[in-house]
Scaffold this motif. Structure first.
Motif, PDB file in Angstrom:
ATOM      1  N   ALA A 113     100.549  -0.955  51.460  1.00  0.00           N
ATOM      2  CA  ALA A 113      99.737   0.143  51.979  1.00  0.00           C
ATOM      3  C   ALA A 113      98.291  -0.054  51.541  1.00  0.00           C
ATOM      4  N   SER A 114      97.375   0.139  52.476  1.00  0.00           N
ATOM      5  CA  SER A 114      95.955  -0.070  52.192  1.00  0.00           C
ATOM      6  C   SER A 114      95.137   1.004  52.901  1.00  0.00           C
ATOM      7  N   VAL A 115      93.860   1.060  52.558  1.00  0.00           N
ATOM      8  CA  VAL A 115      93.014   2.084  53.154  1.00  0.00           C
ATOM      9  C   VAL A 115      91.629   1.511  53.449  1.00  0.00           C
ATOM     10  N   LEU A 116      91.129   1.843  54.631  1.00  0.00           N
ATOM     11  CA  LEU A 116      89.766   1.485  55.029  1.00  0.00           C
ATOM     12  C   LEU A 116      88.916   2.741  54.939  1.00  0.00           C
ATOM     13  N   LEU A 117      87.768   2.644  54.275  1.00  0.00           N
ATOM     14  CA  LEU A 117      86.869   3.783  54.104  1.00  0.00           C
ATOM     15  C   LEU A 117      85.523   3.467  54.738  1.00  0.00           C
ATOM     16  N   LYS A 118      84.911   4.482  55.326  1.00  0.00           N
ATOM     17  CA  LYS A 118      83.541   4.319  55.822  1.00  0.00           C
ATOM     18  C   LYS A 118      82.635   5.162  54.932  1.00  0.00           C
ATOM     19  N   MET A 119      81.946   4.474  54.017  1.00  0.00           N
ATOM     20  CA  MET A 119      81.039   5.136  53.098  1.00  0.00           C
ATOM     21  C   MET A 119      79.613   5.033  53.639  1.00  0.00           C
ATOM     22  N   PRO A 120      78.673   5.808  53.100  1.00  0.00           N
ATOM     23  CA  PRO A 120      77.280   5.711  53.555  1.00  0.00           C
ATOM     24  C   PRO A 120      76.735   4.285  53.465  1.00  0.00           C
ATOM     25  N   ALA A 121      77.246   3.516  52.485  1.00  0.00           N
ATOM     26  CA  ALA A 121      76.768   2.140  52.311  1.00  0.00           C
ATOM     27  C   ALA A 121      77.515   1.144  53.192  1.00  0.00           C
ATOM     28  N   GLY A 122      78.513   1.619  53.919  1.00  0.00           N
ATOM     29  CA  GLY A 122      79.254   0.715  54.794  1.00  0.00           C
ATOM     30  C   GLY A 122      80.758   0.820  54.593  1.00  0.00           C
ATOM     31  N   ILE A 146      89.531   8.353  45.903  1.00  0.00           N
ATOM     32  CA  ILE A 146      90.865   7.952  46.348  1.00  0.00           C
ATOM     33  C   ILE A 146      91.825   8.505  45.307  1.00  0.00           C
ATOM     34  N   PHE A 147      92.734   9.348  45.752  1.00  0.00           N
ATOM     35  CA  PHE A 147      93.542  10.146  44.830  1.00  0.00           C
ATOM     36  C   PHE A 147      95.017   9.750  44.884  1.00  0.00           C
ATOM     37  N   CYS A 148      95.621   9.607  43.699  1.00  0.00           N
ATOM     38  CA  CYS A 148      97.058   9.348  43.611  1.00  0.00           C
ATOM     39  C   CYS A 148      97.751  10.645  43.203  1.00  0.00           C
ATOM     40  N   PRO A 149      98.608  11.203  44.048  1.00  0.00           N
ATOM     41  CA  PRO A 149      99.215  12.503  43.767  1.00  0.00           C
ATOM     42  C   PRO A 149     100.305  12.476  42.696  1.00  0.00           C
ATOM     43  N   CYS A 150     100.827  11.314  42.370  1.00  0.00           N
ATOM     44  CA  CYS A 150     101.945  11.258  41.421  1.00  0.00           C
ATOM     45  C   CYS A 150     101.531  11.653  40.004  1.00  0.00           C
ATOM     46  N   HIS A 151     100.417  11.078  39.535  1.00  0.00           N
ATOM     47  CA  HIS A 151      99.981  11.370  38.167  1.00  0.00           C
ATOM     48  C   HIS A 151      98.475  11.636  38.098  1.00  0.00           C
ATOM     49  N   LEU A 152      97.931  12.082  39.239  1.00  0.00           N
ATOM     50  CA  LEU A 152      96.539  12.538  39.311  1.00  0.00           C
ATOM     51  C   LEU A 152      95.519  11.451  38.979  1.00  0.00           C
ATOM     52  N   GLY A 153      95.825  10.243  39.360  1.00  0.00           N
ATOM     53  CA  GLY A 153      94.863   9.166  39.169  1.00  0.00           C
ATOM     54  C   GLY A 153      93.785   9.225  40.246  1.00  0.00           C
ATOM     55  N   ARG A 154      92.561   8.873  39.884  1.00  0.00           N
ATOM     56  CA  ARG A 154      91.449   8.912  40.831  1.00  0.00           C
ATOM     57  C   ARG A 154      90.674   7.596  40.781  1.00  0.00           C
ATOM     58  N   PHE A 155      90.286   7.120  41.965  1.00  0.00           N
ATOM     59  CA  PHE A 155      89.581   5.844  42.067  1.00  0.00           C
ATOM     60  C   PHE A 155      88.276   6.009  42.838  1.00  0.00           C
ATOM     61  N   ASP A 156      87.299   5.208  42.460  1.00  0.00           N
ATOM     62  CA  ASP A 156      85.993   5.219  43.125  1.00  0.00           C
ATOM     63  C   ASP A 156      86.130   4.610  44.523  1.00  0.00           C
ATOM     64  N   PRO A 157      85.682   5.300  45.570  1.00  0.00           N
ATOM     65  CA  PRO A 157      85.834   4.788  46.934  1.00  0.00           C
ATOM     66  C   PRO A 157      84.903   3.620  47.270  1.00  0.00           C
TER      67      PRO A 157
END
Length: 204
Positions: A113-122, A146-157
């Motif tokens: 599973a992967s995710v594509l993001l469109k940020m202001p920088a691209g 980017i949020f993980c619901p299992c244990h509330l982990g958060r990642f910089d997009p």
């Protein structure tokens, strides 16, 4: 050696096993005749007369040869592991218009599973399997992470780095390219890093 090659050519492993156990039940000086017809159009028959002791020696030799081959193959694989390609075939994720700034698009890349993001920088793309316990994280636009619901982990997009929570390492980044109005995933940015994450086994 010629006898071993001859037996392997003339007899299937099933036949060898059958006659081996037959011989073990006979006296050591008895002989066993193995008659093999090649086909109905041939009249010649081949009779192999083998003593119990001789047959045992041959079979032990064959088994030893197979075992030795397995050990050598394992050793060679350990010393010279197969190389893993860093590149992958292009995977079309979405058209540029389908992912406006501040939004995301889920997709599968190399089975993960992967995710594509469109940020202001691209555009940015990451594997979205959390590095903590393998749950799938997702984009939360209201909190800009980017949020993980299992244990509330958060990642910089923008970088995939851990912002907070228990994840021990960043999300792996995916190299992408924009062409002909669409976004394509190319390869993991750091394949060695991907291989170090247990939840991404086989993905790189």
């Amino acid at each position: 050696m010629k006898t071993i090659i001859y037996l392997m050519r003339e007899l299937s492993l099933v036949k060898i096993s059958y006659y081996f156990f037959t011989i073990l039940n006979q006296n050591s000086h008895e002989e066993v005749s193995i008659i093999n017809k090649y086909n109905v159009d041939m009249n010649d028959k081949i009779t192999l007369t083998i003593t119990r002791r001789k047959f045992s020696e041959i079979l032990i030799g064959i088994v030893s040869l197979f075992l030795a081959s397995g050990v050598v193959a394992t050793l060679l694989k350990y010393l010279w592991p197969p190389s893993v390609k860093a590149t992958s075939s292009e995977v079309r994720i979405a058209s540029v218009d389908e992912v406006p700034t501040g939004s995301a698009r889920k997709f599968m890349f190399n089975g993960k599973a992967s995710v594509l993001l469109k940020m202001p920088a691209g555009f940015r793309a990451f594997g979205s399997v959390c590095t903590h316990l393998g749950c799938v994280a997702y984009w939360k636009p209201d909190e800009n992470d980017i949020f993980c619901p299992c244990h509330l982990g958060r990642f910089d997009p923008n970088t995939g780095a851990v912002i907070s929570g228990p994840p021990p390492s960043p999300l792996p980044a995916i190299d992408i390219i924009v062409k002909e109005g669409a976004v394509y995933a190319l390869k993991w940015k750091d394949p060695e890093y991907v291989r170090s994450i247990s939840y991404y086994a086989g993905a790189a």
